[in-house]
Scaffold this motif. Structure first.
Motif, PDB file in Angstrom:
ATOM      1  N   GLN B 117       0.811  -1.359   0.024  1.00  0.00           N
ATOM      2  CA  GLN B 117       0.060   0.158  -0.240  1.00  0.00           C
ATOM      3  C   GLN B 117       0.901   1.228  -0.073  1.00  0.00           C
ATOM      4  O   GLN B 117       0.579   2.129  -0.716  1.00  0.00           O
ATOM      5  CB  GLN B 117      -0.991   0.032   1.218  1.00  0.00           C
ATOM      6  CG  GLN B 117      -2.124  -0.928   0.934  1.00  0.00           C
ATOM      7  CD  GLN B 117      -3.031  -0.766   2.190  1.00  0.00           C
ATOM      8  OE1 GLN B 117      -2.888  -0.196   3.064  1.00  0.00           O
ATOM      9  NE2 GLN B 117      -3.927  -1.817   2.380  1.00  0.00           N
ATOM     10  N   ALA B 118       1.856   1.134   0.888  1.00  0.00           N
ATOM     11  CA  ALA B 118       2.844   2.390   0.920  1.00  0.00           C
ATOM     12  C   ALA B 118       3.295   2.630  -0.546  1.00  0.00           C
ATOM     13  O   ALA B 118       3.445   3.662  -0.914  1.00  0.00           O
ATOM     14  CB  ALA B 118       3.864   2.024   2.006  1.00  0.00           C
ATOM     15  N   ALA B 120       2.202   1.735  -3.446  1.00  0.00           N
ATOM     16  CA  ALA B 120       1.280   2.315  -4.407  1.00  0.00           C
ATOM     17  C   ALA B 120       0.867   3.530  -4.231  1.00  0.00           C
ATOM     18  O   ALA B 120       0.925   4.622  -5.262  1.00  0.00           O
ATOM     19  CB  ALA B 120      -0.090   1.571  -4.294  1.00  0.00           C
ATOM     20  N   GLU B 121       0.856   4.131  -2.999  1.00  0.00           N
ATOM     21  CA  GLU B 121       0.720   5.602  -2.785  1.00  0.00           C
ATOM     22  C   GLU B 121       1.871   6.368  -3.027  1.00  0.00           C
ATOM     23  O   GLU B 121       1.869   7.640  -3.870  1.00  0.00           O
ATOM     24  CB  GLU B 121       0.467   5.813  -1.154  1.00  0.00           C
ATOM     25  CG  GLU B 121      -1.039   5.377  -0.893  1.00  0.00           C
ATOM     26  CD  GLU B 121      -1.079   5.525   0.704  1.00  0.00           C
ATOM     27  OE1 GLU B 121      -0.511   6.432   1.473  1.00  0.00           O
ATOM     28  OE2 GLU B 121      -1.854   4.948   1.120  1.00  0.00           O
ATOM     29  N   ALA B 124       2.266   6.627  -6.986  1.00  0.00           N
ATOM     30  CA  ALA B 124       1.474   7.839  -7.608  1.00  0.00           C
ATOM     31  C   ALA B 124       1.567   9.154  -7.056  1.00  0.00           C
ATOM     32  O   ALA B 124       1.513   9.841  -8.129  1.00  0.00           O
ATOM     33  CB  ALA B 124      -0.036   7.625  -7.033  1.00  0.00           C
ATOM     34  N   THR B 125       2.219   9.667  -5.981  1.00  0.00           N
ATOM     35  CA  THR B 125       2.921  10.676  -5.562  1.00  0.00           C
ATOM     36  C   THR B 125       3.959  11.181  -6.470  1.00  0.00           C
ATOM     37  O   THR B 125       3.916  12.249  -7.021  1.00  0.00           O
ATOM     38  CB  THR B 125       3.137  10.796  -4.045  1.00  0.00           C
ATOM     39  OG1 THR B 125       2.152  10.423  -3.402  1.00  0.00           O
ATOM     40  CG2 THR B 125       3.877  12.141  -3.938  1.00  0.00           C
TER      41      THR B 125
END
Lengths: 159, 159
Positions: B117-118, B120-121, B124-125
């Motif tokens: 999850q980290a 994926a975030e 995107a950033t």
DNA sequence: TATTGTTATACTCTATAACTATA
DNA sequence: TATAGTTATAGAGTATAACAATA
């Protein structure tokens, strides 16, 4: 690259697939930079001028009497970081710190004849090695690459 | 050595002229790299994942059970240098070092759900910020740039 | 013997902050 | 007050060499 002998299920190397990283300009920039920099050091010899020292000498030769502050700004580093570089070049006898009549704070950097000669030789050497390293690229592609990189730099400087 | 056109006036700032340095791929590469890297750090926040930690996480997420040796090779760094990176990611709870049945020397790196999850975030950033930073370049130009950089990298890896 | 992960160590590059001498 | 050069210092990032466990 020879293939690995008999990759088993556990040992198979999937990592030749395109990863997310390859899509980033930043990642490719870094990897290319490491290679070109290593080639630069090999070109001049391991204990000769480091890239940043070469860059400093280049600007001093081309813009004699430049101040250390201006030089630092043009190299994109802090004034404090430049001291060691100028010390090295002065130690090699490639430049002198000259006083400026109008402002006694400033130390104008003036290349010596020895410095000019060393620079001319280094310039030719680095040019030849960079040309060889980038032999896969056409002249046009090299120009395109430099132009694109410069646009990133200029963008960053104005922000 | 090209003669300087006008050596005299010490106050004038001649340094906006094109210097030898600008003609080198290496110099432009370095300057662009510094800018893109700084943007990367700003994007994720100063005390979040450093570029190399992000890169390591990226490969672990995309190639689970990769060994540290392979990971180091793919990142272009030494095994010893990877230890601190993996320690950090493990400390954040983003991956675990798992034993491998066949070979007890190897520690397979497995991403946790939190790590995925980290990643994926962060992905995107970073994508968004790189896109913004390179907004001056067309999609075609960005592709060209990456392609040229990759050719330098591949050339360097096979030498 | 060779490889994996690890530690210890040192070196390069860079930045920040504080100092001095000038302006 | 501000600027130029300098020093001290610290923090990344990286490499080399040696080691233990394992192959």
């Amino acid at each position: 690259m020879p293939a690995q002998p008999r990759p088993s299920d556990e040992e198979r190397d999937d990592t030749h697939a395109i990863s997310d990283l390859e899509q980033f300009v930043g990642y490719n920039l870094k990897r290319a930079y490491v290679i070109v920099q290593a080639d630069f050091r090999n070109a001049l010899g391991q204990d000769s001028l480091a890239p940043r020292v070469f860059s400093a000498l280049s600007l001093v030769v081309q813009f004699p009497h430049i101040s250390q502050s201006k030089l630092a700004r043009h190299l994109g580093i802090e004034r404090s970081g430049l001291v060691a570089i100028v010390d090295e070049l002065e130690g090699l006898g490639y430049l002198s710190r000259d006083t400026v009549p109008g402002d006694r704070r400033i130390q104008a950097l003036v290349p010596t004849e020895k410095g000019r000669q060393a620079y001319a030789e280094a310039l030719a050497t680095v040019r030849a090695h960079e040309k060889a390293l980038l032999a896969d690229l056409t002249k046009e592609e090299r120009r395109t690459l430099i132009s694109l990189l410069r646009r990133i730099r200029v963008k960053g400087e104005t922000e």
